[in-house]
Design an enzyme around this catalytic site. Sequence first.
Site, PDB file in Angstrom:
ATOM      1  N   ARG A  47      -0.571  38.106 -38.957  1.00 46.87           N
ATOM      2  CA  ARG A  47      -0.915  39.476 -38.562  1.00 46.87           C
ATOM      3  C   ARG A  47      -1.909  39.484 -37.398  1.00 46.87           C
ATOM      4  O   ARG A  47      -2.102  40.492 -36.735  1.00 46.87           O
ATOM      5  CB  ARG A  47      -1.458  40.273 -39.757  1.00 46.87           C
ATOM      6  CG  ARG A  47      -1.699  41.735 -39.440  1.00 46.87           C
ATOM      7  CD  ARG A  47      -1.746  42.701 -40.649  1.00 46.87           C
ATOM      8  NE  ARG A  47      -2.056  42.087 -41.912  1.00 46.87           N
ATOM      9  CZ  ARG A  47      -3.293  41.799 -42.346  1.00 46.87           C
ATOM     10  NH1 ARG A  47      -4.349  42.077 -41.616  1.00 46.87           N
ATOM     11  NH2 ARG A  47      -3.452  41.238 -43.534  1.00 46.87           N
ATOM     12  N   TYR A  98       5.479  63.457 -24.352  1.00 44.94           N
ATOM     13  CA  TYR A  98       6.535  63.010 -25.268  1.00 44.94           C
ATOM     14  C   TYR A  98       6.362  63.722 -26.617  1.00 44.94           C
ATOM     15  O   TYR A  98       5.246  63.819 -27.130  1.00 44.94           O
ATOM     16  CB  TYR A  98       6.432  61.487 -25.437  1.00 44.94           C
ATOM     17  CG  TYR A  98       7.321  60.948 -26.497  1.00 44.94           C
ATOM     18  CD1 TYR A  98       8.702  60.995 -26.366  1.00 44.94           C
ATOM     19  CD2 TYR A  98       6.794  60.383 -27.657  1.00 44.94           C
ATOM     20  CE1 TYR A  98       9.532  60.502 -27.351  1.00 44.94           C
ATOM     21  CE2 TYR A  98       7.616  59.880 -28.643  1.00 44.94           C
ATOM     22  CZ  TYR A  98       8.988  59.947 -28.482  1.00 44.94           C
ATOM     23  OH  TYR A  98       9.803  59.461 -29.467  1.00 44.94           O
ATOM     24  N   ASP A 169       0.335  57.245 -20.376  1.00 44.93           N
ATOM     25  CA  ASP A 169       1.587  56.750 -20.932  1.00 44.93           C
ATOM     26  C   ASP A 169       2.482  56.439 -19.733  1.00 44.93           C
ATOM     27  O   ASP A 169       2.945  57.336 -19.041  1.00 44.93           O
ATOM     28  CB  ASP A 169       2.211  57.808 -21.851  1.00 44.93           C
ATOM     29  CG  ASP A 169       3.493  57.319 -22.531  1.00 44.93           C
ATOM     30  OD1 ASP A 169       4.175  56.452 -21.954  1.00 44.93           O
ATOM     31  OD2 ASP A 169       3.807  57.830 -23.621  1.00 44.93           O
ATOM     32  N   LYS A 194      11.881  51.306 -24.009  1.00 43.33           N
ATOM     33  CA  LYS A 194      12.634  51.916 -22.921  1.00 43.33           C
ATOM     34  C   LYS A 194      12.876  50.885 -21.800  1.00 43.33           C
ATOM     35  O   LYS A 194      13.616  49.959 -22.007  1.00 43.33           O
ATOM     36  CB  LYS A 194      11.902  53.170 -22.436  1.00 43.33           C
ATOM     37  CG  LYS A 194      11.367  54.062 -23.590  1.00 43.33           C
ATOM     38  CD  LYS A 194      12.456  54.760 -24.375  1.00 43.33           C
ATOM     39  CE  LYS A 194      11.987  55.399 -25.680  1.00 43.33           C
ATOM     40  NZ  LYS A 194      10.854  56.316 -25.579  1.00 43.33           N
TER      41      LYS A 194
END
Length: 357
Positions: A47, A98, A169, A194
């Site tokens: 982790r 978004y 972003d 994306k």
Amino acid sequence: MSGDTPLSPSTIAVTAGRPAHDPDAPLNVPITMASTYVAGGDLEYGRYANPTWTALEETLGALEGGRCLSFASGMAAVTTVLDLVAPGGRVVAPRHSYSGTIMQLADLEARGRVRAELVDLTDTDAVVRACEDAALVWLESPTNPALEVADIATITAAAHEAGAYVVVDNTFATPLLQTPLADGVDLVVHSATKYLAGHSDVLLGAVCTRDDELFGVLKNRRDLQGAIPGAFEAWLVLRGMRTLHVRVERAQTNAQELVGRLADHPALSEVRYPGFGAIVSVVLAQGALAADLLTQKTKLWVHATSLGGVESTLERRRRWKGEAPTIPEGLVRLSVGIEDVDDLWRDLRTALDGCVG
Ligand SMILES: *Cc1c(COP(=O)(O)O)cnc(C)c1O
């Protein structure tokens, strides 16, 4: 080769994050499938660290000009950054961010966690005024799917004056078309799902920063909240990034050509394009029904949400109830891929011809 000459982004995309050029070393970083590591080193536990993440983070960090942390998805990255805001702190964000970001802000506000103020990104004066008393100024540029562009430098100066962090972003622009950290922005967020990954087969997110203290805070949050990517997902994104510059260049060229051809199509009342990138939003003159018809009539263009893949896709955004009501009902977002532009145009024009009046 001179050691001082900075490498161009195309070269970084191909060469960063690779193993040393030692005999028999693999050219590509292996997919390290490990939940734990032999004690005594730096990695310790799955982790906290993974060599495949590190290769991806080195590559994206080099492109953005900062240090990078990868996350399980774009929204995991968004959420971790919003968590930097102290309880009750004010967040300024574009009203056309978004939809997931807007819904996340609304949820945090409903639970009393933050106060959110949504602004019109195109009104720089209003955004600058809103920066006063803000803890964090969220920017998305261009916005999804309105394609508005922020005056990043002016807003960043005002936000810093107010003592607020600035986040961009950078999903739509990618670090090839825009590097906000170079403009003084504190944090860059990506949905690597994306363009960075580019093949519509994986979800992953990332945060980049030049601020070592912020980096440490975010790394600690990721360790504890556990929103980590899988090793295979990180490898897929890195594999995709090796061709990022070629894909973005081709998709952008296609988009610019299509924008020119779409300009006077009678089915459309508006064509929105910020001048760069490969996302184009068109508004159908006859509204939602015509827009739905368009998404059903194309054969090459796939009716699907998401964007930034090699394949061209389209979607009527208001079919989602989370989309802002100020987005026109008839707006269809086109994610232009890297197919032959004449094939794309014929398919789109034929479908549009069936949506007139
Ligand atoms: C898709 C997207 C996100 C969310 O990313 P996921 O990888 O789907 O979690 C955030 N911001 C923008 C601009 C996006 O397009």
